[in-house]
Design a protein around this motif. Structure first.
Motif, PDB file in Angstrom:
ATOM      1  N   LEU A  53       0.825  -1.207   0.000  1.00 57.30           N
ATOM      2  CA  LEU A  53       0.000   0.000   0.000  1.00 57.30           C
ATOM      3  C   LEU A  53       0.859   1.256   0.000  1.00 57.30           C
ATOM      4  CD1 LEU A  53      -2.812  -1.045   2.515  1.00 57.30           C
ATOM      5  CD2 LEU A  53      -3.017  -0.815   0.035  1.00 57.30           C
ATOM      6  N   ARG A  54       1.926   1.244   0.774  1.00 59.94           N
ATOM      7  CA  ARG A  54       2.747   2.443   0.915  1.00 59.94           C
ATOM      8  C   ARG A  54       3.571   2.702  -0.346  1.00 59.94           C
ATOM      9  NH1 ARG A  54       4.486   2.588   7.262  1.00 59.94           N
ATOM     10  NH2 ARG A  54       5.825   4.277   6.485  1.00 59.94           N
ATOM     11  N   VAL A  55       4.079   1.656  -0.954  1.00 57.83           N
ATOM     12  CA  VAL A  55       4.833   1.841  -2.205  1.00 57.83           C
ATOM     13  C   VAL A  55       3.914   2.345  -3.303  1.00 57.83           C
ATOM     14  CG1 VAL A  55       6.063   0.620  -4.048  1.00 57.83           C
ATOM     15  CG2 VAL A  55       6.660   0.194  -1.661  1.00 57.83           C
ATOM     16  N   ASN A  56       2.750   1.733  -3.453  1.00 50.70           N
ATOM     17  CA  ASN A  56       1.821   2.158  -4.505  1.00 50.70           C
ATOM     18  C   ASN A  56       1.304   3.570  -4.262  1.00 50.70           C
ATOM     19  OD1 ASN A  56       2.138  -0.234  -5.872  1.00 50.70           O
ATOM     20  ND2 ASN A  56       0.218  -1.133  -5.182  1.00 50.70           N
TER      21      ASN A  56
ATOM     22  N   GLU B 195      15.948   3.475 -14.883  1.00 46.26           N
ATOM     23  CA  GLU B 195      15.566   4.533 -13.950  1.00 46.26           C
ATOM     24  C   GLU B 195      14.243   4.226 -13.254  1.00 46.26           C
ATOM     25  OE1 GLU B 195      14.388   6.142 -18.135  1.00 46.26           O
ATOM     26  OE2 GLU B 195      15.910   4.842 -17.222  1.00 46.26           O
ATOM     27  N   HIS B 196      13.359   3.505 -13.920  1.00 44.63           N
ATOM     28  CA  HIS B 196      12.077   3.171 -13.298  1.00 44.63           C
ATOM     29  C   HIS B 196      12.247   2.056 -12.270  1.00 44.63           C
ATOM     30  CE1 HIS B 196      11.210   4.591 -17.505  1.00 44.63           C
ATOM     31  NE2 HIS B 196      10.667   5.532 -16.759  1.00 44.63           N
ATOM     32  N   ILE B 197      13.131   1.103 -12.540  1.00 45.71           N
ATOM     33  CA  ILE B 197      13.415   0.061 -11.555  1.00 45.71           C
ATOM     34  C   ILE B 197      14.140   0.657 -10.361  1.00 45.71           C
ATOM     35  CG2 ILE B 197      14.589  -2.137 -11.160  1.00 45.71           C
ATOM     36  CD1 ILE B 197      12.084  -2.179 -13.022  1.00 45.71           C
ATOM     37  N   ALA B 198      15.013   1.629 -10.615  1.00 51.29           N
ATOM     38  CA  ALA B 198      15.699   2.310  -9.506  1.00 51.29           C
ATOM     39  C   ALA B 198      14.691   3.017  -8.608  1.00 51.29           C
ATOM     40  CB  ALA B 198      16.717   3.300 -10.056  1.00 51.29           C
ATOM     41  N   ALA B 199      13.679   3.650  -9.216  1.00 46.02           N
ATOM     42  CA  ALA B 199      12.638   4.314  -8.430  1.00 46.02           C
ATOM     43  C   ALA B 199      11.847   3.306  -7.612  1.00 46.02           C
ATOM     44  CB  ALA B 199      11.710   5.102  -9.349  1.00 46.02           C
ATOM     45  N   ALA B 200      11.534   2.158  -8.205  1.00 39.37           N
ATOM     46  CA  ALA B 200      10.799   1.120  -7.479  1.00 39.37           C
ATOM     47  C   ALA B 200      11.604   0.619  -6.284  1.00 39.37           C
ATOM     48  CB  ALA B 200      10.472  -0.043  -8.424  1.00 39.37           C
ATOM     49  N   LEU B 201      12.879   0.348  -6.506  1.00 35.60           N
ATOM     50  CA  LEU B 201      13.718  -0.171  -5.421  1.00 35.60           C
ATOM     51  C   LEU B 201      13.913   0.876  -4.328  1.00 35.60           C
ATOM     52  CD1 LEU B 201      16.310  -2.054  -7.630  1.00 35.60           C
ATOM     53  CD2 LEU B 201      14.585  -3.087  -6.143  1.00 35.60           C
ATOM     54  N   ARG B 202      14.033   2.139  -4.717  1.00 29.18           N
ATOM     55  CA  ARG B 202      14.148   3.207  -3.715  1.00 29.18           C
ATOM     56  C   ARG B 202      12.903   3.259  -2.840  1.00 29.18           C
ATOM     57  NH1 ARG B 202      13.390   7.995  -6.775  1.00 29.18           N
ATOM     58  NH2 ARG B 202      11.200   7.534  -6.289  1.00 29.18           N
ATOM     59  N   ASP B 203      11.726   3.199  -3.469  1.00 32.60           N
ATOM     60  CA  ASP B 203      10.488   3.260  -2.695  1.00 32.60           C
ATOM     61  C   ASP B 203      10.342   2.035  -1.795  1.00 32.60           C
ATOM     62  OD1 ASP B 203      10.023   5.620  -3.981  1.00 32.60           O
ATOM     63  OD2 ASP B 203       8.323   4.916  -5.180  1.00 32.60           O
ATOM     64  N   ILE B 204      10.691   0.868  -2.307  1.00 39.62           N
ATOM     65  CA  ILE B 204      10.610  -0.352  -1.498  1.00 39.62           C
ATOM     66  C   ILE B 204      11.575  -0.255  -0.319  1.00 39.62           C
ATOM     67  CG2 ILE B 204      11.110  -2.834  -1.487  1.00 39.62           C
ATOM     68  CD1 ILE B 204      10.184  -2.838  -4.460  1.00 39.62           C
ATOM     69  N   ARG B 205      12.795   0.179  -0.581  1.00 35.41           N
ATOM     70  CA  ARG B 205      13.814   0.275   0.477  1.00 35.41           C
ATOM     71  C   ARG B 205      13.382   1.247   1.575  1.00 35.41           C
ATOM     72  NH1 ARG B 205      17.521   1.246  -2.663  1.00 35.41           N
ATOM     73  NH2 ARG B 205      17.457   3.526  -2.637  1.00 35.41           N
ATOM     74  N   GLU B 206      12.904   2.426   1.187  1.00 38.87           N
ATOM     75  CA  GLU B 206      12.551   3.441   2.180  1.00 38.87           C
ATOM     76  C   GLU B 206      11.309   3.056   2.963  1.00 38.87           C
ATOM     77  OE1 GLU B 206      12.260   7.083   0.011  1.00 38.87           O
ATOM     78  OE2 GLU B 206      14.420   7.208  -0.386  1.00 38.87           O
ATOM     79  N   GLU B 207      10.290   2.545   2.284  1.00 42.77           N
ATOM     80  CA  GLU B 207       9.056   2.179   2.993  1.00 42.77           C
ATOM     81  C   GLU B 207       9.265   0.940   3.861  1.00 42.77           C
ATOM     82  OE1 GLU B 207       6.549   3.946   3.326  1.00 42.77           O
ATOM     83  OE2 GLU B 207       6.760   5.423   1.721  1.00 42.77           O
ATOM     84  N   ALA B 208      10.058  -0.015   3.390  1.00 37.39           N
ATOM     85  CA  ALA B 208      10.337  -1.198   4.205  1.00 37.39           C
ATOM     86  C   ALA B 208      11.084  -0.810   5.474  1.00 37.39           C
ATOM     87  CB  ALA B 208      11.146  -2.209   3.393  1.00 37.39           C
ATOM     88  N   ALA B 209      12.038   0.117   5.357  1.00 36.42           N
ATOM     89  CA  ALA B 209      12.800   0.553   6.527  1.00 36.42           C
ATOM     90  C   ALA B 209      11.873   1.208   7.557  1.00 36.42           C
ATOM     91  CB  ALA B 209      13.896   1.518   6.109  1.00 36.42           C
ATOM     92  N   GLN B 210      10.917   2.022   7.078  1.00 35.91           N
ATOM     93  CA  GLN B 210      10.002   2.663   8.013  1.00 35.91           C
ATOM     94  C   GLN B 210       9.105   1.646   8.723  1.00 35.91           C
ATOM     95  OE1 GLN B 210       7.837   6.119   6.733  1.00 35.91           O
ATOM     96  NE2 GLN B 210       9.466   6.760   5.305  1.00 35.91           N
ATOM     97  N   ILE B 211       8.626   0.667   7.976  1.00 34.57           N
ATOM     98  CA  ILE B 211       7.774  -0.370   8.583  1.00 34.57           C
ATOM     99  C   ILE B 211       8.561  -1.186   9.603  1.00 34.57           C
ATOM    100  CG2 ILE B 211       6.449  -2.472   8.115  1.00 34.57           C
ATOM    101  CD1 ILE B 211       5.742  -1.220   5.374  1.00 34.57           C
ATOM    102  N   LEU B 212       9.766  -1.547   9.275  1.00 36.30           N
ATOM    103  CA  LEU B 212      10.608  -2.317  10.198  1.00 36.30           C
ATOM    104  C   LEU B 212      10.886  -1.517  11.472  1.00 36.30           C
ATOM    105  CD1 LEU B 212      13.154  -4.027   7.787  1.00 36.30           C
ATOM    106  CD2 LEU B 212      11.192  -5.077   8.931  1.00 36.30           C
TER     107      LEU B 212
END
Length: 469
Positions: free
Chosen positions: A414-417, A447-464
């Motif tokens: 939800l947070r990434v989307n 560049e689009h995969i980099a954006a996806a991985l950035r969003d996953i990395r940042e949101e996962a860190a916040q959830i953890l």
């Protein structure tokens, strides 16, 4: 009000106005949100007026209110389900087809367009390694292709009473396969679900056990459906072993290659997809691997006569077709009589771009997937379902020992989307929630995969961090 038969000047004005909107839409597609799941479609479009509305007003409604809500499945950030993208040259083909409006259900009505369609079907047969006597039919998608495959197999192999015949599918098979079986007359109980292995491929030992058990019960195994790229994880079943098994037991082998089949155009994919040519029938979706507009599917059969035997039916108002011809009457090899010229939307892009750009696009997606895999594997809390065979990455977020991985994974999705840069989808594997990233659109680049991985990395860190407090 626009007349049903516009003048030349009106036609020019309409094409120019629509062309400007399309160009503007495509020019900004990368900046548009990957999804907008909060806005509802306007109710104002529900009822047609008694007299026509101005073109510009109608286009405003379409491009500002109707099209934006939902998921931008044509954009570069669309990584959910199985992307396509919609090659623009195919849209030009559709404009031509719908303008000339030629009927291709019978070859004499439009022999040139039938020949074009047959030529791309013959090329598709070459892609999968089918022999000269093979053929097929372009469909609206893999669901209809799978239905035609099951129906064709039934009509060619089974008697009128076929309710003791069994179809075998993996627990990772696409839902359209089970629906196809029911539409073709098989009760749900006649579709046997076979377990998959740790890599989510059809388990051969489980398949053999199921077939032997059914034979012992007096039932008759009939058909196996194998997957060349599952939707859940992109897994490729052991096609060679399954083909051997089908041949040994005299079973019809259908391969669902809707997602993965076109990777056979690449050097890496050819090694992964060996034995496609041993199938009796194959589903392909050009609107997946080739990036064509939705509504472009295909069924191929090793023996074209199987389609004739299943579908050919005469009527007093139709011309008699007493012998096979170098060009088919599509009515004789499919459920449809009235049909548009679907082949042009595949033929025109191949003519304008050639094959190599499509090959390069698929090679790029395999490379991007390996890069994304390497980075995901390094992220804290991220657990992969299985190494990707093609371009689907399934992963989940596992918090601390007492945390809930399903809740954490749903929250991550939800947070990434919600960020709007990319759109991911989810699935259930072994009873657990996983996110899916499918890298397939021709508009998706590094560049689009980099954006996806950035969003996953940042949101996962916040959830953890939140779960560890």
């Amino acid at each position: 009000m626009i007349a049903l038969e516009p003048s030349v000047e009106e036609l020019e004005r309409m094409l120019a106005a629509i062309g400007q909107r399309i160009i503007s839409h495509l020019a900004t597609i990368a900046e548009q949100p990957a999804s907008d799941l909060q806005t509802l479609a306007p109710e104002a479009v529900a009822d047609p007026p008694q007299w026509g509305r101005p073109l510009e007003e109608t286009l405003d409604t379409l491009f500002r209110r109707v099209i934006p809500p939902g998921v931008n499945s044509a954009g570069p950030g669309y990584l959910g389900f199985v992307p396509g993208g919609g090659v623009f040259s195919a849209a030009l083909a559709d404009l031509i087809v719908k303008t000339v409006n030629r009927f291709v259900g019978l070859r004499f009505m439009a022999p040139g367009l039938v020949r074009i369609e047959w030529s791309v079907i013959r090329w598709l047969c070459q892609v999968v390694g089918f022999p000269r006597e093979s053929g097929g039919i372009l469909t609206s998608g893999g669901s209809l292709a799978s239905f035609i495959a099951v129906y064709t197999a039934r009509r060619n192999r089974l008697p009128a009473d076929f309710l003791n015949r069994i179809i075998y599918v993996s627990d990772q098979a696409h839902v359209s396969v089970r629906k196809a079986a029911q539409l073709a007359g098989f009760p749900p109980a006649n579709v046997r679900t076979v377990a998959s292995d740790a890599w989510f491929r059809l388990d051969l030992s489980a398949l053999e056990a199921a077939v032997l058990e059914d034979k012992a019960r007096g039932l008759h195994p009939f058909m196996i459906v194998a997957s060349a790229g599952t939707t859940n994880t992109g897994a490729i079943d052991d096609l060679t072993a399954i083909a051997d098994f089908a041949a040994h037991h005299g079973l019809w082998l259908h391969i669902d290659a809707a997602y993965g089949g076109f990777f056979a155009l690449t050097p890496e994919g050819r090694g992964l997809l060996c034995s496609l040519e041993r199938a009796d029938s194959i589903t392909l979706d050009p609107h997946k691997g080739l990036g064509l507009p939705y509504g472009t599917g295909c069924l191929l059969v090793k023996d074209l006569n199987t389609l004739y035997r299943a579908h050919s039916m005469g009527a007093e108002y139709l011309p008699a077709n007493t012998e096979l011809h170098e060009l088919p009457d599509f009515y004789d090899i499919s459920p449809e009589l009235s049909r548009e010229a679907r082949g042009l939307r595949l033929w025109l892009p191949l003519q304008l771009h050639g094959i190599q750009p499509f090959v390069d696009h698929l090679v790029e997606k395999l490379r991007l997937t390996r890069q994304a895999l390497a980075e995901l594997a390094q992220l804290p809390g991220i657990e992969l379902a299985a190494p990707p065979a093609l371009t689907v990455l399934a992963f989940r977020l596992v918090p601390s020992a007492d945390g809930d991985p399903d809740a954490a994974s749903r929250a991550l999705l939800l947070r990434v989307n919600a960020r709007g840069h990319v759109f991911l989808s989810s699935t259930i594997l072994c009873g657990r929630v996983y996110l899916r990233m499918c890298i397939l659109s021709f508009r998706t680049h590094s560049e689009h995969i980099a954006a996806a991985l950035r969003d996953i990395r940042e949101e996962a860190a916040q959830i953890l961090n939140q779960t560890q407090r």
